[in-house]
Design a protein around this motif. Structure first.
Motif, short mmCIF file in Angstrom:
data_model
loop_
_atom_site.label_atom_id
_atom_site.label_comp_id
_atom_site.label_asym_id
_atom_site.label_seq_id
_atom_site.Cartn_x
_atom_site.Cartn_y
_atom_site.Cartn_z
N GLY A 37 -1.14 5.94 3.89
CA GLY A 37 -2.29 6.79 4.23
C GLY A 37 -2.75 7.60 3.05
O GLY A 37 -3.97 7.73 2.80
N LEU A 38 -1.82 8.16 2.28
CA LEU A 38 -2.17 8.93 1.09
C LEU A 38 -2.96 8.08 0.10
O LEU A 38 -3.96 8.54 -0.48
N ALA A 39 -2.53 6.83 -0.10
CA ALA A 39 -3.21 5.94 -1.05
C ALA A 39 -4.60 5.55 -0.56
O ALA A 39 -5.58 5.61 -1.32
N VAL A 40 -4.70 5.17 0.71
CA VAL A 40 -5.97 4.69 1.25
C VAL A 40 -7.00 5.81 1.33
O VAL A 40 -8.14 5.67 0.84
N PHE A 41 -6.63 6.92 1.93
CA PHE A 41 -7.59 8.02 2.11
C PHE A 41 -8.02 8.62 0.78
O PHE A 41 -9.18 9.02 0.60
N GLY A 42 -7.07 8.65 -0.19
CA GLY A 42 -7.43 9.18 -1.51
C GLY A 42 -8.40 8.27 -2.23
O GLY A 42 -9.31 8.75 -2.92
N ALA A 43 -8.21 6.95 -2.10
CA ALA A 43 -9.09 6.00 -2.80
C ALA A 43 -10.47 5.90 -2.17
O ALA A 43 -11.45 5.55 -2.84
N LEU A 44 -10.61 6.21 -0.88
CA LEU A 44 -11.89 6.10 -0.19
C LEU A 44 -12.85 7.25 -0.51
O LEU A 44 -14.08 7.09 -0.43
N ARG A 45 -12.32 8.39 -0.87
CA ARG A 45 -13.19 9.55 -1.12
C ARG A 45 -14.21 9.33 -2.24
O ARG A 45 -15.39 9.66 -2.09
N PRO A 46 -13.84 8.73 -3.39
CA PRO A 46 -14.85 8.46 -4.43
C PRO A 46 -15.94 7.50 -3.96
O PRO A 46 -17.11 7.63 -4.36
N MET A 146 7.21 8.33 -3.66
CA MET A 146 6.12 8.76 -4.52
C MET A 146 5.70 7.65 -5.47
O MET A 146 4.51 7.47 -5.76
N ILE A 147 6.67 6.89 -5.98
CA ILE A 147 6.35 5.76 -6.85
C ILE A 147 5.55 4.72 -6.06
O ILE A 147 4.53 4.19 -6.55
N PHE A 148 6.00 4.43 -4.85
CA PHE A 148 5.30 3.48 -4.00
C PHE A 148 3.88 3.95 -3.71
O PHE A 148 2.92 3.18 -3.74
N SER A 149 3.72 5.25 -3.44
CA SER A 149 2.40 5.83 -3.17
C SER A 149 1.49 5.71 -4.37
O SER A 149 0.31 5.34 -4.25
N ASP A 150 2.03 6.01 -5.56
CA ASP A 150 1.22 5.94 -6.77
C ASP A 150 0.76 4.52 -7.07
O ASP A 150 -0.38 4.29 -7.47
N ILE A 151 1.69 3.55 -6.87
CA ILE A 151 1.33 2.15 -7.11
C ILE A 151 0.24 1.70 -6.14
O ILE A 151 -0.75 1.03 -6.53
N LEU A 152 0.39 2.06 -4.87
CA LEU A 152 -0.64 1.71 -3.89
C LEU A 152 -1.99 2.34 -4.23
O LEU A 152 -3.04 1.68 -4.14
N LYS A 153 -1.95 3.60 -4.63
CA LYS A 153 -3.20 4.29 -4.97
C LYS A 153 -3.89 3.60 -6.14
O LYS A 153 -5.12 3.42 -6.14
N MET A 154 -3.10 3.20 -7.14
CA MET A 154 -3.67 2.49 -8.29
C MET A 154 -4.30 1.17 -7.87
O MET A 154 -5.38 0.79 -8.33
N LEU A 155 -3.63 0.43 -6.97
CA LEU A 155 -4.17 -0.85 -6.50
C LEU A 155 -5.47 -0.65 -5.74
O LEU A 155 -6.47 -1.36 -5.98
N PHE A 156 -5.49 0.31 -4.81
CA PHE A 156 -6.71 0.57 -4.04
C PHE A 156 -7.86 1.02 -4.93
O PHE A 156 -8.99 0.56 -4.79
N VAL A 157 -7.56 1.92 -5.86
CA VAL A 157 -8.59 2.41 -6.76
C VAL A 157 -9.09 1.29 -7.66
O VAL A 157 -10.30 1.16 -7.91
N GLY A 158 -8.15 0.45 -8.15
CA GLY A 158 -8.55 -0.67 -9.00
C GLY A 158 -9.47 -1.64 -8.27
O GLY A 158 -10.48 -2.10 -8.83
N VAL A 159 -9.14 -1.98 -7.04
CA VAL A 159 -9.99 -2.86 -6.22
C VAL A 159 -11.35 -2.22 -5.99
O VAL A 159 -12.41 -2.88 -6.09
N MET A 160 -11.34 -0.92 -5.69
CA MET A 160 -12.59 -0.20 -5.44
C MET A 160 -13.47 -0.21 -6.69
O MET A 160 -14.69 -0.39 -6.61
N MET A 161 -12.86 -0.01 -7.85
CA MET A 161 -13.62 -0.04 -9.10
C MET A 161 -14.28 -1.40 -9.33
O MET A 161 -15.46 -1.49 -9.68
#
Length: 588
Positions: A37-46, A146-161
């Protein structure tokens, strides 16, 4: 072997640690869901911000703008809620796992042979059971998830970019490999640094624990300055170990920050030119990328930082599991449970050595009849205390047999054996608790009434009642509030209330006042009455009362007999010992 040491992450060790999560699967799953949830919701805001700028702000249209604002607010609330749940449940999971591992570790330590403690540092064991456990808890609370969360966030943000603007994405993706390489190198060196740190922490704990415990000796021999210098050296090594981690951090994080800033500058420059000149990039894309670049690079920094925490936890877990894997446990394969011994004891050709090829007992044999008192005398190092240790199975004999009532003690369960054999040691250990607790050792089957009655029977009730709060007087750590004679009397009472079949006494000889001496003699007479007793005798009164005296010299029995019988032997070992040691006492 070298290759294994260079591995950045020990997968086998980590799988073993995950085994302790099984009882808490639902908490583990919930923590993972909050991380996602932290990764998905954080990546959707931009992305929502990009839509709001391109569809409303740029075109100056208010229609449809409010839903975007509400959506961003909802995403922010969801992200905060996930963060709250994650922090609590990840911490709860870590502490629950640590509680289980610590309980298992302490139970394991309780069953170690005495030989293990002879060769191990108390400070190191304390570090394993306390400090290292907290580092393991950090694996779950601050490392793994936290490592898992950071990796997920990077993946979601990368796809979004990539979906939003592939041109700007290429700039970001070209920079990432350099950060990843730097991160991998950083992790490799940090693991080595943290292993060194953990070694120095153990050394420091061990040094301080031993010196504080033996402070009286240090001050008696004026060793303060020397030990102060030794402490400074150990503390300096500890500081240098930590400074290595500081040095690696000081190199990595500025490099990572520099790469992030360069990437951001290139995106602003290239994206700005596109917005103004070619208009292949929208203002919303540029704004979203400015927001997402820190979301892409900051997790890398956090991954490195959290990986430090994970590595410290893994090093700590490796140390704890090494103790758990130690096969120094006492062999408790006996299946005979005894509730009472008659008290016949037999040593048959018993050989024993603490160090291989250096025998302490060299094939000794003797018999003790039920109800008799046997005194063991001899010079220091003759093997007297070793006999006590072997009868309680603190050590495993090399060869021979030790029998009680005709049964080999290795066939008797340890618990039932030791409940029937009570020991009063010369060096009495008392816990930082009340006199009552030190006597009963928190055994619920022994009541305060039982203790009071037993104290009256052996004649030390008045002594205990003379202390503040009587039986509830706190003797503090190691019984420092009592004299050595008083501690010895408490030890006699502790043995007496246990109602053992066999009693072993290692009598105290020094720092005992005449009043305590008299009480101890009376207590000795009472506790040995009607019981098989083995006494390492230091006082003439006890030696004379013994039914049999065993004289040891260099691990061998050189003489046996009663006091009168042994005195009749011209140039006998016991007679010489009596004339040198005991006769002076008799004359006095």
């Amino acid at each position: 072997m070298t290759k294994k040491k260079e591995n950045v992450f020990d997968t086998k060790l980590f799988k073993r640690l995950l085994f302790y999560i099984k009882p808490y699967r639902w908490v583990f799953v919930l923590s993972l869901l909050t991380v996602i949830g932290l990764a998905v919701f954080g990546a959707l805001r931009p992305k929502v911000l990009q839509l709001a700028i391109d569809e409303n702000i740029t075109s100056q249209q208010l229609e449809g703008f409010l839903p975007y604002i509400i959506t961003m607010l909802v995403l922010l609330i969801l992200e905060v809620s996930c963060n709250l749940l994650f922090i609590y449940y990840a911490g709860w999971l870590g502490q629950s796992v640590v509680r289980d591992v610590r309980v298992k570790l302490f139970k394991h330590i309780l069953n170690f042979k005495m030989k293990y403690y002879d060769n191990s540092s108390v400070g190191v064991l304390i570090t394993r059971a306390v400090t290292d456990m907290e580092r393991i808890a950090d694996i779950f609370g601050q490392g793994l998830f936290m490592i898992f969360s950071d990796i997920l966030k990077m993946l979601f943000v990368g796809v979004m970019m990539a979906m939003m603007n592939w041109r700007l994405s290429i700039i970001v993706f070209c920079t990432l490999p350099f950060v990843l390489i730097a991160t991998k190198i950083f992790q490799k060196y940090m693991k080595k640094a943290f292993e060194e740190v953990r070694n120095e922490v153990s050394n420091l704990n061990s040094f301080v624990q031993e010196r504080v415990t033996g402070m009286k000796i240090l001050q008696l021999f004026a060793r303060e300055d020397i030990e102060y210098k030794n402490f400074k050296l150990i503390n300096e090594r500890h500081k240098k170990g930590w400074l290595k981690t500081v040095w690696y951090n000081s190199i990595f994080f500025p490099i990572a920050e520099l790469l992030s800033s360069l990437t951001l500058g290139l995106v602003v420059w290239f994206g700005g030119l596109n917005v103004v000149l070619q208009q292949t990039t929208s203002l919303g894309d540029l704004t979203a990328f400015i927001m997402m670049i820190p979301m892409m690079f900051r997790p890398l920094n956090q991954i490195a930082n959290k990986f430090n925490t994970l590595q410290m936890g893994m090093v700590a877990a490796d140390r704890v599991f090494k103790v758990l894997d130690t096969t120094s446990n006492i062999d408790d394969s006996g299946d005979i449970v005894v509730s009472h011994f008659k008290g016949d004891i037999a040593f048959k050709e018993v050989h024993f050595s603490y160090v291989e090829n250096e025998e302490v007992l060299k094939g000794i044999s003797f018999d003790v009849k039920a109800g008799d008192m046997v005194a063991i005398v001899g010079a220091t190092g003759a093997g007297k205390s070793t006999i006590i240790n072997l009868l309680n199975r603190f050590y495993k004999i090399n060869s021979g047999d030790i029998l009680i009532d005709g049964t080999n003690i290795k066939n008797v369960t340890l618990n039932s054996l030791r409940k029937q054999v009570a020991v009063v040691l010369q060096d009495v250990f008392l816990f930082a608790n009340t006199i009552l607790s030190n006597i009963t050792l928190n055994d619920p089957s022994i009541t305060e009434k039982d203790v009071v009655q037993a104290a009256k029977q052996i004649g030390i009730h008045d002594f205990i009642m003379s202390l503040p709060n009587g039986y509830h007087y706190n003797v503090k750590e190691r019984g420092v509030m009592l004299s050595s004679g008083q501690r010895q009397l408490i030890s006699f009472l502790r043995a007496y209330v246990a109602n053992p079949s066999i009693l072993i006494l290692d009598e105290a000889t020094s720092s005992v006042d005449s009043y305590s001496e008299q009480l101890m003699q009376e207590a000795t007479d009472k506790v040995t009455e009607g019981r098989t007793s083995i006494v390492i005798a230091h006082r003439l009164a006890t030696v004379k009362k013994a039914n049999n005296i065993i004289v040891l010299d260099a691990g061998e029995i050189v003489e046996q007999g009663t006091h009168d019988e042994l005195l009749k032997k011209q140039d006998g070992y016991y007679r010489n010992l009596y004339e040198v040691q005991f006769l002076q006492e008799e004359v006095a």
